[in-house]
Enzyme design. Structure first.
Site, PDB file in Angstrom:
ATOM      1  N   ARG A 197       0.849  -1.200   0.000  1.00  0.00           N
ATOM      2  CA  ARG A 197       0.000   0.000   0.000  1.00  0.00           C
ATOM      3  C   ARG A 197       0.884   1.249   0.000  1.00  0.00           C
ATOM      4  O   ARG A 197       0.428   2.347   0.254  1.00  0.00           O
ATOM      5  CB  ARG A 197      -0.940   0.014   1.217  1.00  0.00           C
ATOM      6  CG  ARG A 197      -0.322  -0.435   2.530  1.00  0.00           C
ATOM      7  CD  ARG A 197      -1.225  -0.171   3.684  1.00  0.00           C
ATOM      8  NE  ARG A 197      -0.900   1.093   4.277  1.00  0.00           N
ATOM      9  CZ  ARG A 197      -0.049   1.253   5.295  1.00  0.00           C
ATOM     10  NH1 ARG A 197       0.534   0.217   5.863  1.00  0.00           N
ATOM     11  NH2 ARG A 197       0.208   2.448   5.770  1.00  0.00           N
ATOM     12  N   HIS A 201      10.389   1.477  -3.332  1.00  0.00           N
ATOM     13  CA  HIS A 201      11.725   2.051  -3.466  1.00  0.00           C
ATOM     14  C   HIS A 201      12.702   0.926  -3.792  1.00  0.00           C
ATOM     15  O   HIS A 201      12.298  -0.221  -3.961  1.00  0.00           O
ATOM     16  CB  HIS A 201      12.102   2.794  -2.181  1.00  0.00           C
ATOM     17  CG  HIS A 201      11.125   3.894  -1.850  1.00  0.00           C
ATOM     18  ND1 HIS A 201      10.955   4.989  -2.660  1.00  0.00           N
ATOM     19  CD2 HIS A 201      10.225   4.024  -0.839  1.00  0.00           C
ATOM     20  CE1 HIS A 201      10.015   5.768  -2.148  1.00  0.00           C
ATOM     21  NE2 HIS A 201       9.549   5.212  -1.054  1.00  0.00           N
TER      22      HIS A 201
END
Ligand code: PPS
Length: 571
Positions: A197, A201
């Protein structure tokens, strides 16, 4: 279990002819307007994402799920999927009644044949399903239970007429059967699913890539775009980030699909539920961390579940769930080797770099550098667009104080000063002006004052969300209403409350509009400070008293406050 099942899963949709006939009949049925969460649940019921459920839960299934994590027939199912309705609506409904389920625009999505109607024990549900602190509405699902959900539950099988409409990212939304068919076509026999959610990265990219490689499987990034935790990065921004990261994976073995699930943030139970949903979507493996789907901090600022282990519950039920658990490895960046590695495999003495979620938000807010080892430039660009530094974000300055205290005059001076600085559009929502244009039918009862302030708050929140500056200057005498406005505005930017604390004696002495005299003579009723209350703000961002200082000085104090908060840069 480690071979994908490509057989289509049962859906609850009826044939187009039957749907057309049911739609005609549905015109005469009682109809229920679904909440956003219920619409998400219905979509996954209808498309098989919640298989084996064939509708909203009966009372027996509900009790089994709450108490034992099992449906009445013994099947593992950890999450109540219930249709909560108001007492008023429930009055006319009995087992045997068919009801039309409509989306927020009134479109009939399904018909439910009611078999059960009962009043749930919400406290018990909160305790058993969502864990400790059953009344703490800082937990989003407990908040839904106590503040949004109706008091009566209806259960019964559902006949699907139509899928809920989505206008965004249509090409990335797939039903379980679409994914099963796609995996079959591509010959994908093993599929590792990563649920998220949050934006992805580099650490996530490494961890998912590694998980798929170790399982010798393909990878599906399967983010939730239905309802996540309040305060999360919106799904539009996230999906643009995911699309950017997709380029960093081998194209032939990785895919991205969006899941319109309404999360509950129920930790271990949620992990098991997510696993079952992913099995239905054709997965063979599912990445689970110890703190999967955690609700974060309670209203005392302490972690709701403390340290918990979602993996343990998942592992216990792995066979019944039907997907294999893959460990969510905590990846960290090792500076000497310029690469990500699992934290538990790193020897002592090397330099490990990490940026926490809080630190990332701070850097975004303040426009500071986000290094390339942490994230991809494309992702950072999207996040910066979504969350510009404070000095470029919208905000609201909310003056409150007695009639004649100087609110409007300072507000006007502030507006001019901000316009002189330029950069952002400024709107003034002055008390008198609002009452002429937005609230002309309202008087000064508590009820009407509250409506008036909430209207101002709504307009200010829209201006703020869109990057403008809203200056409001009503009396706003009630603390609770001011708090409600603050909450509305803070969803999209900063809220700066200024108490214009000129004492009533001074306001009355000035009596610019002659209203105090009229109020004293009883010619104006419910006059603030004379015959109506004013609840002083306890912790405004700034307090100014115009008895001893002039308007220019007061407006300048506000500017200094805005600068201190990083909202403007003074030259
Ligand atoms: S509130 O309570 O925030 O909704 O009030 P607001 O919209 O700011 O309106 C206040 C202005 O209305 C005039 N006025 C009254 N004020 C207070 N009480 C009563 N009964 C009342 N009747 C009329 C008054 O001019 C206020 O203007 P300001 O600029 O505050 O002097």
């Amino acid at each position: 279990m480690t071979e994908a099942n490509h057989t289509p899963i049962p859906e609850l949709y009826v044939s187009p002819e039957a749907a057309a006939a049911l739609k005609d009949e549905a015109g005469n049925m009682p109809s229920w307007d679904l909440t956003q969460r219920q619409t998400c649940d219905l979509e996954l019921l209808m498309n098989g994402g919640f298989n084996p459920l064939n509708g909203f839960m009966s009372e027996a299934d509900y009790n089994g799920v709450v108490n034992e994590m099992r449906l009445a027939d013994g099947t593992l199912w950890p999450m109540p999927i219930t249709l909560d309705v108001s007492e008023k609506f429930a009055e006319g409904i009995e087992p045997g009644t068919d009801i039309a389920l409509r989306d927020q625009e009134g479109v009939i999505l399904a018909v439910m044949s009611v078999t059960d109607k009962w009043v749930p024990n919400k406290k018990l549900e909160a305790e058993k399903v969502f864990g400790a602190g059953a009344d703490d509405v800082a937990h989003p699902a407990i908040n839904y239970l106590h503040n949004t959900a109706g008091n009566v539950y209806l259960g019964g099988p559902v006949k699907g007429l139509q899928t809920p409409t989505h206008y965004d990212f249509r090409g990335r939304r797939n039903t379980p059967n679409e994914l099963r068919a796609m995996f079959k076509k591509l010959g994908w026999r093993k599929v590792v699913v990563f649920q998220t959610r949050n934006p992805l990265h580099r650490a996530h990219q490494e961890l998912t890539f590694r998980a798929a490689r170790e399982a010798q499987a393909n990878l599906m990034i399967h983010p939730v775009v239905g309802m996540t935790k309040p305060g999360d990065v919106d799904h539009f921004t996230r999906v643009r980030c995911y699309e950017a990261v997709l380029d960093k994976y081998p194209q032939a073995t990785t895919t991205l699909s969006l899941l319109n699930l309404a999360m509950r943030m129920a930790g271990p139970r949620e992990a098991v539920w997510h696993g079952i949903i992913r099995r239905n979507h054709g997965a063979t493996h599912f990445i689970v961390g110890r703190d999967h789907a955690g609700p974060g901090k309670n209203s005392q600022g302490v972690d709701f579940y403390g340290p918990y282990d979602a993996q343990e519950l998942f592992r216990k039920h792995e066979d019944e769930i039907g997907v294999k658990m893959v460990d969510f490895k905590h990846m960290v960046y090792v500076q000497e080797r310029a690469q990500y590695e699992p934290a538990d495999e790193i020897e002592e003495g090397v330099t490990v770099l990490n940026i926490s979620g809080t630190e990332l938000r701070r850097r975004l807010r303040e426009g500071l550098e986000i290094p390339e080892w942490f994230s991809f430039p494309e992702v950072v660009r999207e996040l910066r667009r979504n969350s510009p530094p404070r000095a470029q974000q919208g905000f609201t300055v909310f003056f409150t104080g007695l009639s004649g205290s100087g609110k409007s005059t300072i507000a006007n001076a502030l507006m001019v000063k901000l316009m002189e600085m330029g950069g952002r559009p400024v709107s003034l929502l002055d008390g008198d002006v609002v009452r002429k244009h937005l609230s002309s039918e309202l008087g000064f009862s508590k009820e009407h004052r509250d409506i008036n302030i909430k209207r101002i708050g709504y307009v200010a929140s829209e201006i703020t969300k869109n990057g403008g500056i809203a200056i409001c200057a009503p009396i706003a005498p009630y603390t609770a209403t001011r708090r409600a406005v603050r909450e509305m505005v803070e969803a999209g930017g900063a809220f700066v409350e200024i108490h214009v604390a000129t004492p009533i004696e001074e306001c009355e002495r000035r009596d610019r509009k002659g209203l105090y005299k009229l109020a004293r003579d009883g010619k104006i009723k419910e006059f603030t400070g004379i015959s109506d209350p004013y609840e002083e703000p306890q912790a405004p961002e700034l307090r100014v008293d115009t008895t001893a200082i002039d308007v220019d000085n007061a407006a300048h104090q506000v500017l200094l406050k805005l600068e201190q908060m990083g909202l403007i840069g003074l030259r």
